[in-house]
Scaffold this motif. Structure first.
Motif, mmCIF file in Angstrom:
data_model
loop_
_atom_site.group_PDB
_atom_site.id
_atom_site.type_symbol
_atom_site.label_atom_id
_atom_site.label_comp_id
_atom_site.label_asym_id
_atom_site.label_seq_id
_atom_site.Cartn_x
_atom_site.Cartn_y
_atom_site.Cartn_z
ATOM 1 N N GLU A 1 0.838 -1.206 0.000
ATOM 2 C CA GLU A 1 0.000 0.000 0.000
ATOM 3 C C GLU A 1 0.869 1.251 0.000
ATOM 4 O O GLU A 1 0.617 2.205 -0.743
ATOM 5 N N SER A 2 1.918 1.234 0.823
ATOM 6 C CA SER A 2 2.813 2.386 0.925
ATOM 7 C C SER A 2 3.703 2.522 -0.313
ATOM 8 O O SER A 2 3.886 3.628 -0.836
ATOM 9 N N LEU A 3 4.235 1.401 -0.794
ATOM 10 C CA LEU A 3 5.153 1.438 -1.931
ATOM 11 C C LEU A 3 4.478 1.924 -3.210
ATOM 12 O O LEU A 3 5.084 2.660 -3.997
ATOM 13 N N LEU A 4 3.244 1.525 -3.430
ATOM 14 C CA LEU A 4 2.534 1.878 -4.661
ATOM 15 C C LEU A 4 1.586 3.048 -4.485
ATOM 16 O O LEU A 4 0.997 3.503 -5.463
ATOM 17 N N ASN A 5 1.443 3.525 -3.243
ATOM 18 C CA ASN A 5 0.450 4.566 -2.968
ATOM 19 C C ASN A 5 -0.912 4.136 -3.518
ATOM 20 O O ASN A 5 -1.601 4.890 -4.203
ATOM 21 N N MET A 6 -1.251 2.906 -3.194
ATOM 22 C CA MET A 6 -2.472 2.277 -3.701
ATOM 23 C C MET A 6 -3.350 1.915 -2.518
ATOM 24 O O MET A 6 -2.875 1.322 -1.548
ATOM 25 N N TYR B 1 0.803 -2.671 -9.732
ATOM 26 C CA TYR B 1 1.122 -1.335 -10.244
ATOM 27 C C TYR B 1 0.373 -1.091 -11.550
ATOM 28 O O TYR B 1 -0.173 0.001 -11.774
ATOM 29 N N LEU B 2 0.317 -2.096 -12.418
ATOM 30 C CA LEU B 2 -0.428 -1.962 -13.669
ATOM 31 C C LEU B 2 -1.925 -1.824 -13.406
ATOM 32 O O LEU B 2 -2.617 -1.074 -14.096
ATOM 33 N N VAL B 3 -2.417 -2.552 -12.397
ATOM 34 C CA VAL B 3 -3.827 -2.416 -11.997
ATOM 35 C C VAL B 3 -4.099 -0.985 -11.562
ATOM 36 O O VAL B 3 -5.094 -0.362 -11.971
ATOM 37 N N LYS B 4 -3.208 -0.444 -10.745
ATOM 38 C CA LYS B 4 -3.373 0.930 -10.251
ATOM 39 C C LYS B 4 -3.427 1.923 -11.412
ATOM 40 O O LYS B 4 -4.293 2.817 -11.440
ATOM 41 N N LEU B 5 -2.531 1.773 -12.391
ATOM 42 C CA LEU B 5 -2.492 2.700 -13.517
ATOM 43 C C LEU B 5 -3.780 2.631 -14.343
ATOM 44 O O LEU B 5 -4.310 3.665 -14.759
ATOM 45 N N GLN B 6 -4.277 1.419 -14.550
ATOM 46 C CA GLN B 6 -5.526 1.287 -15.317
ATOM 47 C C GLN B 6 -6.719 1.806 -14.520
ATOM 48 O O GLN B 6 -7.647 2.392 -15.093
ATOM 49 N N HIS B 7 -6.679 1.592 -13.208
ATOM 50 C CA HIS B 7 -7.756 2.100 -12.352
ATOM 51 C C HIS B 7 -7.788 3.620 -12.414
ATOM 52 O O HIS B 7 -8.868 4.236 -12.450
ATOM 53 N N GLU C 1 6.929 -6.582 -20.798
ATOM 54 C CA GLU C 1 6.505 -5.828 -21.978
ATOM 55 C C GLU C 1 5.518 -4.732 -21.586
ATOM 56 O O GLU C 1 5.599 -3.602 -22.094
ATOM 57 N N HIS C 2 4.589 -5.055 -20.691
ATOM 58 C CA HIS C 2 3.642 -4.046 -20.211
ATOM 59 C C HIS C 2 4.375 -2.904 -19.515
ATOM 60 O O HIS C 2 4.059 -1.726 -19.723
ATOM 61 N N LEU C 3 5.349 -3.255 -18.675
ATOM 62 C CA LEU C 3 6.099 -2.233 -17.942
ATOM 63 C C LEU C 3 6.938 -1.375 -18.890
ATOM 64 O O LEU C 3 7.063 -0.159 -18.701
ATOM 65 N N ASP C 4 7.514 -2.003 -19.916
ATOM 66 C CA ASP C 4 8.268 -1.239 -20.921
ATOM 67 C C ASP C 4 7.364 -0.221 -21.613
ATOM 68 O O ASP C 4 7.777 0.909 -21.886
ATOM 69 N N ALA C 5 6.129 -0.644 -21.921
ATOM 70 C CA ALA C 5 5.187 0.260 -22.581
ATOM 71 C C ALA C 5 4.827 1.431 -21.674
ATOM 72 O O ALA C 5 4.734 2.581 -22.130
ATOM 73 N N VAL C 6 4.646 1.149 -20.378
ATOM 74 C CA VAL C 6 4.357 2.215 -19.413
ATOM 75 C C VAL C 6 5.527 3.195 -19.352
ATOM 76 O O VAL C 6 5.342 4.416 -19.370
#
Length: 210
Positions: A16-21, A63-69, A93-98
């Motif tokens: 929660e702290s690391l991703l601010n999620m 992290y990808l969930v957070k970005l899409q959310h 590959e997803h992270l590279d695209a981000v």
């Protein structure tokens, strides 16, 4: 924990702290029971005392969930869009695209910032002082050595015949450095304010031959 020792995983409060999620989004992403609001996007390993341990891979997917959310997708929609069983190579590959999209956005923001900075610098002085003021901006931004190379490039551009005998010619590495300076965000405006209208275009054409 010593350096190089295996990591048993991160607790939900740490993720929660690391991703601010929000913790609620983390737990809902991992619950398979849809009646409890779970989306079943991923399944972290069960740790001691019934506590879930989140691996690096889990954190990356979250992290990808957070970005899409943040883009407006609901967790159930993300669950349909995202296949977390695809493996680490697909995850990378997803992270590279981000990272690529973020780099493009960063360049745009940086260009806006530098244009505002150099215009503010030029407007803070009288017209006859603009050259010196912008030169100070350039020195701060690229350093005195790079600025001296840029001065020599301009001298050769403006006085091509006299430059050979009076100013050392640029070598290949210095020519590359001039091109890198010119490619920097907002540098076209800075060079024009420093050396006069049309300078950047002429310098760009000359740099292509160096």
């Amino acid at each position: 924990m010593g350096h190089g020792e295996p990591n048993s995983g991160w607790r939900v409060s740490q993720v929660e702290s690391l991703l601010n999620m929000p913790k609620r989004d983390i737990t809902r992403s991992c619950y398979a029971d849809r009646k409890r609001g779970g989306a079943g996007i991923l399944q972290p390993a069960d740790g001691t005392w019934g506590r879930r341990d989140y691996s690096i891979e889990d954190i990356a997917w979250l992290y990808l969930v957070k970005l899409q959310h943040e883009q407006g997708y609901s967790l159930p929609e993300i669950a349909k869009r995202m296949d977390t069983s695809a493996g680490v190579s697909v995850l990378c590959e997803h992270l590279d695209a981000v990272a690529a999209r973020a780099a493009e956005a960063y360049e745009e923001v940086l260009e806006k910032r530098e244009r505002a900075r150099v215009l503010r610098c030029a407007l803070a002085v009288s017209p006859c002082e603009v050259h010196d003021a912008v030169e100070g901006y350039l020195q701060e931004r690229i350093g005195e050595m790079a600025l001296e190379i840029l001065r020599r490039a301009l001298w050769q551009l403006m006085r091509p015949t006299a430059a050979t005998g009076r100013v050392p010619q640029l070598d290949a590495s210095e020519g590359d450095q001039v091109r890198r300076i010119m490619d920097a965000p907002g540098m076209d405006l800075a060079i024009e304010l420093w050396a006069g209208p049309g300078t950047f275009e002429h310098l760009r054409d000359a740099a292509a031959t160096w």
